[in-house]
Design a protein around this motif. Structure first.
Motif, short mmCIF file in Angstrom:
data_model
loop_
_atom_site.label_atom_id
_atom_site.label_comp_id
_atom_site.label_asym_id
_atom_site.label_seq_id
_atom_site.Cartn_x
_atom_site.Cartn_y
_atom_site.Cartn_z
N LEU A 77 0.62 -0.63 -0.21
CA LEU A 77 -0.23 -0.33 0.41
C LEU A 77 0.92 1.30 -0.28
O LEU A 77 0.68 1.97 -0.31
CB LEU A 77 -0.73 -0.03 0.82
N VAL A 78 2.43 1.06 0.67
CA VAL A 78 2.97 1.89 1.05
C VAL A 78 3.52 2.66 -0.56
O VAL A 78 3.74 3.47 -0.83
CB VAL A 78 3.79 2.09 1.92
N LEU A 79 3.77 1.40 -0.93
CA LEU A 79 4.32 1.70 -2.55
C LEU A 79 3.59 2.07 -3.56
O LEU A 79 3.85 3.11 -4.64
CB LEU A 79 5.09 0.65 -2.72
N ILE A 80 2.59 2.04 -3.49
CA ILE A 80 1.28 2.80 -4.61
C ILE A 80 1.03 3.24 -4.20
O ILE A 80 0.56 4.36 -5.64
CB ILE A 80 -0.02 1.13 -4.07
N ALA A 81 0.58 3.75 -2.85
CA ALA A 81 0.79 5.47 -2.34
C ALA A 81 1.64 5.68 -3.13
O ALA A 81 1.77 7.38 -3.15
CB ALA A 81 0.50 5.61 -0.69
N MET A 82 2.89 6.06 -2.74
CA MET A 82 4.10 6.39 -3.64
C MET A 82 4.41 6.69 -4.73
O MET A 82 4.23 7.79 -5.29
CB MET A 82 5.36 6.00 -3.03
N GLY A 83 3.41 5.91 -5.84
CA GLY A 83 3.75 5.57 -7.41
C GLY A 83 2.51 6.58 -7.24
O GLY A 83 2.97 7.92 -8.36
N VAL A 84 1.29 6.56 -6.93
CA VAL A 84 0.30 7.85 -7.35
C VAL A 84 0.80 9.19 -6.73
O VAL A 84 -0.24 10.22 -7.58
CB VAL A 84 -0.51 7.62 -6.05
N SER A 85 1.54 9.22 -6.25
CA SER A 85 2.02 10.51 -5.28
C SER A 85 3.39 11.22 -6.20
O SER A 85 3.44 11.89 -6.86
CB SER A 85 2.77 10.21 -3.76
N PHE A 86 3.72 10.50 -6.64
CA PHE A 86 4.95 10.52 -7.53
C PHE A 86 4.60 11.03 -9.06
O PHE A 86 4.91 12.30 -9.31
CB PHE A 86 6.09 9.49 -7.83
N ILE A 87 3.80 9.95 -9.14
CA ILE A 87 2.68 10.85 -10.80
C ILE A 87 1.91 12.19 -10.47
O ILE A 87 1.76 12.77 -11.60
CB ILE A 87 1.44 9.88 -11.32
N SER A 88 1.20 12.15 -9.20
CA SER A 88 0.60 12.97 -9.13
C SER A 88 1.68 13.81 -8.98
O SER A 88 1.60 15.67 -10.32
CB SER A 88 0.11 13.05 -8.26
N ALA A 89 3.11 13.96 -9.04
CA ALA A 89 3.94 15.65 -8.75
C ALA A 89 4.37 15.87 -10.05
O ALA A 89 4.18 16.57 -10.44
CB ALA A 89 4.70 15.15 -7.93
N PHE A 94 3.87 19.56 -14.45
CA PHE A 94 3.88 20.21 -15.95
C PHE A 94 2.62 20.86 -16.14
O PHE A 94 2.65 21.72 -17.18
CB PHE A 94 3.32 18.69 -16.67
N ASN A 95 1.43 20.84 -15.21
CA ASN A 95 0.63 21.95 -15.67
C ASN A 95 0.99 23.07 -14.63
O ASN A 95 0.32 24.27 -14.22
CB ASN A 95 -0.88 21.42 -14.52
N GLY A 96 2.02 23.39 -14.36
CA GLY A 96 2.79 24.77 -13.90
C GLY A 96 2.55 24.76 -12.54
O GLY A 96 2.68 25.69 -11.64
N GLU A 97 2.21 23.86 -11.69
CA GLU A 97 1.90 23.77 -10.24
C GLU A 97 2.86 23.75 -9.60
O GLU A 97 2.70 22.28 -9.08
CB GLU A 97 0.59 23.14 -9.71
N ILE A 98 3.91 24.29 -9.45
CA ILE A 98 5.17 24.00 -8.85
C ILE A 98 5.42 23.89 -7.17
O ILE A 98 5.64 22.72 -6.89
CB ILE A 98 6.07 25.22 -8.86
N MET A 99 4.22 24.50 -6.68
CA MET A 99 4.35 24.52 -5.52
C MET A 99 4.02 23.13 -4.59
O MET A 99 3.70 22.14 -3.83
CB MET A 99 3.55 25.70 -4.26
N GLY A 100 2.54 23.21 -5.94
CA GLY A 100 1.83 21.69 -5.61
C GLY A 100 3.03 20.07 -5.77
O GLY A 100 3.06 18.82 -5.30
N SER A 101 3.53 20.71 -6.73
CA SER A 101 3.97 19.46 -6.90
C SER A 101 5.47 19.30 -6.56
O SER A 101 5.98 17.96 -5.91
CB SER A 101 4.77 19.20 -8.76
N ILE A 102 6.27 20.48 -5.47
CA ILE A 102 7.18 19.42 -4.85
C ILE A 102 6.58 19.04 -3.79
O ILE A 102 7.50 18.56 -3.13
CB ILE A 102 7.78 21.68 -4.13
N GLY A 103 5.59 19.86 -3.14
CA GLY A 103 4.99 19.15 -1.91
C GLY A 103 4.70 17.28 -2.36
O GLY A 103 4.71 16.56 -1.56
N LEU A 104 4.01 16.81 -3.19
CA LEU A 104 3.63 16.05 -3.91
C LEU A 104 5.21 14.57 -4.25
O LEU A 104 5.20 14.21 -3.83
CB LEU A 104 3.23 15.19 -5.22
N PHE A 105 6.42 15.10 -3.97
CA PHE A 105 7.34 15.34 -4.54
C PHE A 105 7.90 14.30 -3.22
O PHE A 105 8.53 13.57 -2.50
CB PHE A 105 8.65 15.76 -5.49
N VAL A 106 7.66 15.79 -2.16
CA VAL A 106 8.26 15.09 -1.03
C VAL A 106 7.83 14.36 -0.08
O VAL A 106 7.80 13.22 0.42
CB VAL A 106 8.27 16.67 0.24
#
Length: 120
Positions: A77-89, A94-106
């Motif tokens: 489940l953690v690996l799946i959540a990590m993958g979803v988070s990374f893809i969302s980041a 690509f949508n120009g949401e820099i702050m959101g992408s940084i949070g998702l990468f973290v």
């Protein structure tokens, strides 16, 4: 095993428990000790004691297997959540949401650390 409700009343067991709680040594009197030893010898002859102990050993191994399964499930489940988070980041980037992408990468990095801690 000798200090069980098979041999003692609840009142006696409470008294024994209080003695143990207070750090006192608890010993069986000679008659109780001999009765217990005799019953254990009889149980051993009938193989009842061995069967009972094997049942305890099996229960422990089943518990260990259950814990292993649960750990693996959590890791998945953690690996799946990590993958979803990374893809969302990446999508957010690509949508120009820099702050959101940084949070998702973290978040992805944190989940990756958790997954490594679970040996996933």
């Amino acid at each position: 095993m000798a200090l069980s409700d098979h041999y003692f009343s609840l009142e006696q067991l409470n008294e024994i428990g209080n003695k143990i709680k207070n750090g006192e040594n608890v010993k069986l009197n000679d008659a109780d000790k001999q009765r217990f030893i005799s019953e254990m010898k009889d149980a051993r002859k009938n193989n009842d004691l061995v069967k009972a102990l094997e049942g305890i050993r099996q229960s422990k191994s089943q518990t260990k297997e259950s814990k292993g399964f649960l750990k693996n499930l959590i890791a998945l489940l953690v690996l799946i959540a990590m993958g979803v988070s990374f893809i969302s980041a990446v999508v957010a980037l690509f949508n120009g949401e820099i702050m959101g992408s940084i949070g998702l990468f973290v978040l992805s990095a944190i989940l990756n650390g958790i997954a490594k801690g679970l040996n996933a």
